[in-house]
Scaffold this motif. Structure first.
Motif, PDB file in Angstrom:
ATOM      1  N   TYR A 159       0.826  -1.220   0.000  1.00 22.45           N
ATOM      2  CA  TYR A 159       0.000   0.000   0.000  1.00 22.45           C
ATOM      3  C   TYR A 159       0.861   1.272   0.000  1.00 22.45           C
ATOM      4  N   ILE A 160       1.659   1.458   1.022  1.00 20.31           N
ATOM      5  CA  ILE A 160       2.402   2.724   1.134  1.00 20.31           C
ATOM      6  C   ILE A 160       3.605   2.722   0.184  1.00 20.31           C
ATOM      7  N   GLY A 161       4.231   1.552   0.002  1.00 16.35           N
ATOM      8  CA  GLY A 161       5.381   1.457  -0.896  1.00 16.35           C
ATOM      9  C   GLY A 161       5.026   1.822  -2.331  1.00 16.35           C
TER      10      GLY A 161
ATOM     11  N   MET B 198      10.816  -3.993  -4.894  1.00 14.34           N
ATOM     12  CA  MET B 198      11.168  -5.335  -4.453  1.00 14.34           C
ATOM     13  C   MET B 198      10.110  -5.788  -3.460  1.00 14.34           C
ATOM     14  N   ASP B 199       9.585  -6.984  -3.651  1.00 12.91           N
ATOM     15  CA  ASP B 199       8.509  -7.456  -2.760  1.00 12.91           C
ATOM     16  C   ASP B 199       8.410  -8.963  -2.922  1.00 12.91           C
ATOM     17  N   ASN B 200       8.060  -9.670  -1.852  1.00 17.02           N
ATOM     18  CA  ASN B 200       7.849 -11.117  -1.997  1.00 17.02           C
ATOM     19  C   ASN B 200       6.382 -11.436  -2.293  1.00 17.02           C
TER      20      ASN B 200
ATOM     21  N   HIS C 287       3.849 -11.320  -0.450  1.00 18.63           N
ATOM     22  CA  HIS C 287       3.140 -12.013   0.631  1.00 18.63           C
ATOM     23  C   HIS C 287       1.777 -11.357   0.881  1.00 18.63           C
ATOM     24  N   ASN C 288       1.740 -10.030   0.805  1.00 17.25           N
ATOM     25  CA  ASN C 288       0.491  -9.308   1.110  1.00 17.25           C
ATOM     26  C   ASN C 288       0.126  -8.358  -0.032  1.00 17.25           C
ATOM     27  N   SER C 289       0.451  -8.733  -1.251  1.00 15.10           N
ATOM     28  CA  SER C 289       0.217  -7.819  -2.379  1.00 15.10           C
ATOM     29  C   SER C 289       0.257  -8.643  -3.656  1.00 15.10           C
ATOM     30  N   ASP C 290      -0.036  -8.004  -4.778  1.00 12.74           N
ATOM     31  CA  ASP C 290       0.127  -8.719  -6.045  1.00 12.74           C
ATOM     32  C   ASP C 290       0.595  -7.767  -7.138  1.00 12.74           C
TER      33      ASP C 290
ATOM     34  N   HIS D  88       5.409  -7.433   8.007  1.00 14.49           N
ATOM     35  CA  HIS D  88       4.022  -7.798   8.300  1.00 14.49           C
ATOM     36  C   HIS D  88       3.447  -6.686   9.176  1.00 14.49           C
ATOM     37  N   LYS D  89       2.133  -6.433   9.049  1.00 14.51           N
ATOM     38  CA  LYS D  89       1.605  -5.234   9.730  1.00 14.51           C
ATOM     39  C   LYS D  89       0.284  -5.420  10.470  1.00 14.51           C
ATOM     40  N   ALA D  90      -0.171  -6.662  10.619  1.00 16.90           N
ATOM     41  CA  ALA D  90      -1.478  -6.850  11.263  1.00 16.90           C
ATOM     42  C   ALA D  90      -1.302  -7.112  12.758  1.00 16.90           C
TER      43      ALA D  90
ATOM     44  N   SER E 132      10.794 -12.541  13.100  1.00 16.27           N
ATOM     45  CA  SER E 132      11.662 -13.011  12.015  1.00 16.27           C
ATOM     46  C   SER E 132      11.556 -12.095  10.805  1.00 16.27           C
ATOM     47  N   ASN E 133      10.344 -11.781  10.419  1.00 12.26           N
ATOM     48  CA  ASN E 133      10.176 -10.999   9.182  1.00 12.26           C
ATOM     49  C   ASN E 133      10.553  -9.529   9.395  1.00 12.26           C
ATOM     50  N   ASN E 134      10.014  -8.923  10.448  1.00 15.58           N
ATOM     51  CA  ASN E 134      10.167  -7.468  10.591  1.00 15.58           C
ATOM     52  C   ASN E 134      11.548  -7.083  11.120  1.00 15.58           C
TER      53      ASN E 134
ATOM     54  N   PRO F 132       3.048  -7.785  19.669  1.00 11.41           N
ATOM     55  CA  PRO F 132       4.330  -8.135  19.036  1.00 11.41           C
ATOM     56  C   PRO F 132       4.641  -7.247  17.838  1.00 11.41           C
ATOM     57  N   TYR F 133       3.615  -6.834  17.083  1.00 13.49           N
ATOM     58  CA  TYR F 133       3.852  -5.927  15.956  1.00 13.49           C
ATOM     59  C   TYR F 133       4.486  -4.624  16.454  1.00 13.49           C
ATOM     60  N   GLY F 134       3.875  -4.041  17.487  1.00 11.50           N
ATOM     61  CA  GLY F 134       4.415  -2.784  18.031  1.00 11.50           C
ATOM     62  C   GLY F 134       5.846  -2.970  18.519  1.00 11.50           C
TER      63      GLY F 134
HETATM   64  P1  NAD Z   1       1.461  -3.675   3.003  1.00 16.02           P
HETATM   65  O1  NAD Z   1       1.249  -5.023   3.588  1.00 16.02           O
HETATM   66  O2  NAD Z   1       0.482  -3.174   2.018  1.00 16.02           O
HETATM   67  O3  NAD Z   1       2.913  -3.580   2.348  1.00 16.02           O
HETATM   68  C1  NAD Z   1       4.013  -4.281   2.858  1.00 16.02           C
HETATM   69  C2  NAD Z   1       4.606  -5.062   1.688  1.00 16.02           C
HETATM   70  O4  NAD Z   1       5.761  -5.750   2.139  1.00 16.02           O
HETATM   71  C3  NAD Z   1       3.647  -6.104   1.127  1.00 16.02           C
HETATM   72  O5  NAD Z   1       3.529  -5.919  -0.281  1.00 16.02           O
HETATM   73  C4  NAD Z   1       4.297  -7.445   1.455  1.00 16.02           C
HETATM   74  O6  NAD Z   1       4.060  -8.417   0.450  1.00 16.02           O
HETATM   75  C5  NAD Z   1       5.755  -7.036   1.548  1.00 16.02           C
HETATM   76  N1  NAD Z   1       6.569  -7.889   2.410  1.00 16.02           N
HETATM   77  C6  NAD Z   1       6.304  -8.320   3.668  1.00 16.02           C
HETATM   78  N2  NAD Z   1       7.311  -9.072   4.113  1.00 16.02           N
HETATM   79  C7  NAD Z   1       8.252  -9.103   3.127  1.00 16.02           C
HETATM   80  C8  NAD Z   1       9.518  -9.721   2.986  1.00 16.02           C
HETATM   81  N3  NAD Z   1      10.034 -10.497   3.951  1.00 16.02           N
HETATM   82  N4  NAD Z   1      10.206  -9.537   1.837  1.00 16.02           N
HETATM   83  C9  NAD Z   1       9.707  -8.786   0.850  1.00 16.02           C
HETATM   84  N5  NAD Z   1       8.495  -8.181   0.915  1.00 16.02           N
HETATM   85  C10 NAD Z   1       7.787  -8.352   2.044  1.00 16.02           C
HETATM   86  O7  NAD Z   1       1.603  -2.663   4.229  1.00 16.02           O
HETATM   87  P2  NAD Z   1       1.682  -1.076   4.238  1.00 16.02           P
HETATM   88  O8  NAD Z   1       0.451  -0.557   4.882  1.00 16.02           O
HETATM   89  O9  NAD Z   1       2.080  -0.570   2.913  1.00 16.02           O
HETATM   90  O10 NAD Z   1       2.858  -0.881   5.286  1.00 16.02           O
HETATM   91  C11 NAD Z   1       4.183  -0.607   4.876  1.00 16.02           C
HETATM   92  C12 NAD Z   1       5.043  -0.391   6.107  1.00 16.02           C
HETATM   93  O11 NAD Z   1       4.495   0.684   6.878  1.00 16.02           O
HETATM   94  C13 NAD Z   1       5.110  -1.589   7.043  1.00 16.02           C
HETATM   95  O12 NAD Z   1       6.417  -1.661   7.578  1.00 16.02           O
HETATM   96  C14 NAD Z   1       4.115  -1.240   8.130  1.00 16.02           C
HETATM   97  O13 NAD Z   1       4.413  -1.864   9.340  1.00 16.02           O
HETATM   98  C15 NAD Z   1       4.303   0.272   8.223  1.00 16.02           C
HETATM   99  N6  NAD Z   1       3.151   0.988   8.795  1.00 16.02           N
HETATM  100  C16 NAD Z   1       1.915   0.870   8.196  1.00 16.02           C
HETATM  101  C17 NAD Z   1       0.828   1.558   8.759  1.00 16.02           C
HETATM  102  C18 NAD Z   1      -0.541   1.447   8.157  1.00 16.02           C
HETATM  103  O14 NAD Z   1      -1.512   1.839   8.822  1.00 16.02           O
HETATM  104  N7  NAD Z   1      -0.695   0.960   6.926  1.00 16.02           N
HETATM  105  C19 NAD Z   1       1.004   2.356   9.906  1.00 16.02           C
HETATM  106  C20 NAD Z   1       2.283   2.461  10.459  1.00 16.02           C
HETATM  107  C21 NAD Z   1       3.360   1.769   9.894  1.00 16.02           C
END
Ligand code: NAD
Ligand code: UFG
Length: 350
Positions: free
Chosen positions: A17-19, A36-38, A40-43, A94-96, A109-111, A159-161
């Motif tokens: 989303y934000i990227g 660059m993205d794996n 996991h949560n996008s397409d 991961h962000k949930a 592990s991921n974050n 854990p996310y926080g």
């Molecule tokens: P999002 O899930 O839409 O985007 C994150 C992307 O990272 C996804 O496309 C996912 O596939 C990818 N990803 C996850 N793990 C990965 C890995 N190991 N290797 C490669 N790609 C990986 O989330 P977003 O809302 O765009 O959030 C982006 C960042 O901003 C995150 O770090 C999130 O924690 C942070 N954030 C988001 C919010 C919010 O409300 N959306 C608020 C504060 C902080």
């Protein structure tokens, strides 16, 4: 300027989303975003949207940020092509919040692990400028609002926080032994909305946890009525208050932060947190009313119980970002909600 002659910047989580919105803002500012993205949560829909908005075949690499060999190969190939990376916007995580309670090890592990791998490979390739996605969740329930960057961290509610607090700590400790590093820790408040073209936006998988995606799906008839989580909080209308900012304003903040990193002249490492918000709070009921004003649609909603873990009220003091990054929000809550609704409608008809 052609894609190859622009400074190249890695965007991890670039299909998210934000990227994806930040990639478009980077391109508008004269950079080439290397997505660059794996996935996991996008397409790839988001990648295609970015390419359409940039009018260029912006590079995309399906890669996991924990894959050190893959990162090394990517960074090396960019160097060999004469386009070494000038910096990194690191979104991949991961962000949930709820999922993190069920799977804390996966979040660590991921974050945090992903950040560690990225830093090691970046060091080996002399990449010194990094913009990190942090969150206002690091403040927990603040003692005072608006909250500024000097507010103490509270014990993480999830854990996310914790991964955001830990990542900030890793970046700070790392810089202590890497004087060339320039790191912006961007503490987002609540990003909402979508690009006004509706070519990219938020793609929540399953039932949305967040207010605005749930609200737009409820209005579109995809969900039942929106539940307002608690109307007995100590606020004017009894509902929680947050600082909602347009995702394009947030995207532009990343460009400002990257330029700030590139402009640092200090001989010592610089690691600086910045709050990114509008500076005003809106309650859940105010968001509903603003959506109705902005779109002319009626929001079906019902009052419900409080949600565990919600802070009562938080909004940003974004003065530091204004003074040091030259950034402030430009778009209103109504604009953000109208853009969220346009995106929802585009999704429905896609
Ligand atoms: P999002 O899930 O839409 O985007 C994150 C992307 O990272 C996804 O496309 C996912 O596939 C990818 N990803 C996850 N793990 C990965 C890995 N190991 N290797 C490669 N790609 C990986 O989330 P977003 O809302 O765009 O959030 C982006 C960042 O901003 C995150 O770090 C999130 O924690 C942070 N954030 C988001 C919010 C919010 O409300 N959306 C608020 C504060 C902080
Ligand atoms: N809310 C409802 N009904 C819903 C969903 C949310 O009333 O169906 C309320 C919540 O109780 C809260 C407000 O709307 O008062 C905003 O909730 P969100 O879930 O949209 O956002 P949060 O502030 O809880 O959390 C978000 C992200 C977190 C991030 C945090 C701070 O989900 O990942 O912002 O950046 F950590």
């Amino acid at each position: 300027m052609s894609t190859s002659s622009r400074p190249h910047v890695l965007v991890t989580g670039g299909a998210g989303y934000i990227g994806s919105h930040s990639a478009v803002a980077l391109h508008e500012a004269g950079f080439t975003p290397v997505l660059m993205d794996n996935l996991h949560n996008s397409d790839l829909q988001a990648v295609n949207g970015v390419r359409e908005l940039c009018g260029e075949p912006v590079p995309f690499h399906q890669l996991d940020v924990r894959d050190g060999e893959g990162l090394t190969a990517l960074f090396t190939s960019l160097e060999e092509a004469g386009t070494p990376l000038q910096g990194i916007l690191h979104f991949a995580a991961h962000k949930a919040v709820g999922e993190s309670v069920a799977h804390p090890a996966m979040y660590a592990s991921n974050n945090v692990g992903g950040l560690g791998t990225l830093l090691e490979v970046a060091d080996a390739h002399n990449i010194r400028n990094l913009v990190f996605s942090s969150s206002c969740t690091v403040y927990g329930e603040p003692e005072n609002v608006p909250v500024d960057e000097s507010a103490p961290f509270q014990p993480a509610e999830s854990p996310y926080g914790w991964t955001k607090q830990a990542s900030e700590r890793v970046l700070t400790d790392h810089a202590a032994t890497h004087p060339e590093h320039r790191v912006a820790l961007l503490r987002y408040f609540n990003p909402i909305g979508a690009h006004p073209s509706a070519s990219i936006g938020e793609l929540p998988l399953g039932v949305p946890n967040n207010l605005v995606p749930f609200l737009t799906q409820a209005v579109a008839g995809i969900r039942g009525a929106l539940t307002v989580f608690g109307d007995d909080y100590p606020t004017a209308d009894g509902t929680c208050i947050r600082d909602y900012l347009h995702v394009m304003d947030l995207a532009e903040a990343h460009v400002a932060a990257l330029k700030w990193c590139l402009a640092q002249k200090s001989r010592e490492a610089v690691v600086r947190p910045f709050n990114l918000g509008t500076g005003s709070g809106a309650s859940v009921l105010e968001v509903i009313r603003a959506f109705e004003r902005a779109t002319g649609e009626r929001v079906p909603y019902a009052m419900g119980d409080r949600r565990a873990g919600d802070v009562v009220a938080i909004w940003a003091n974004p003065s530091r970002a204004k003074e040091e990054l030259g950034w402030e929000t430009k778009r209103s809550l109504e604009t953000a909600l109208a853009d969220a609704w346009r995106w929802q409608q585009a999704l429905k008809t896609a």
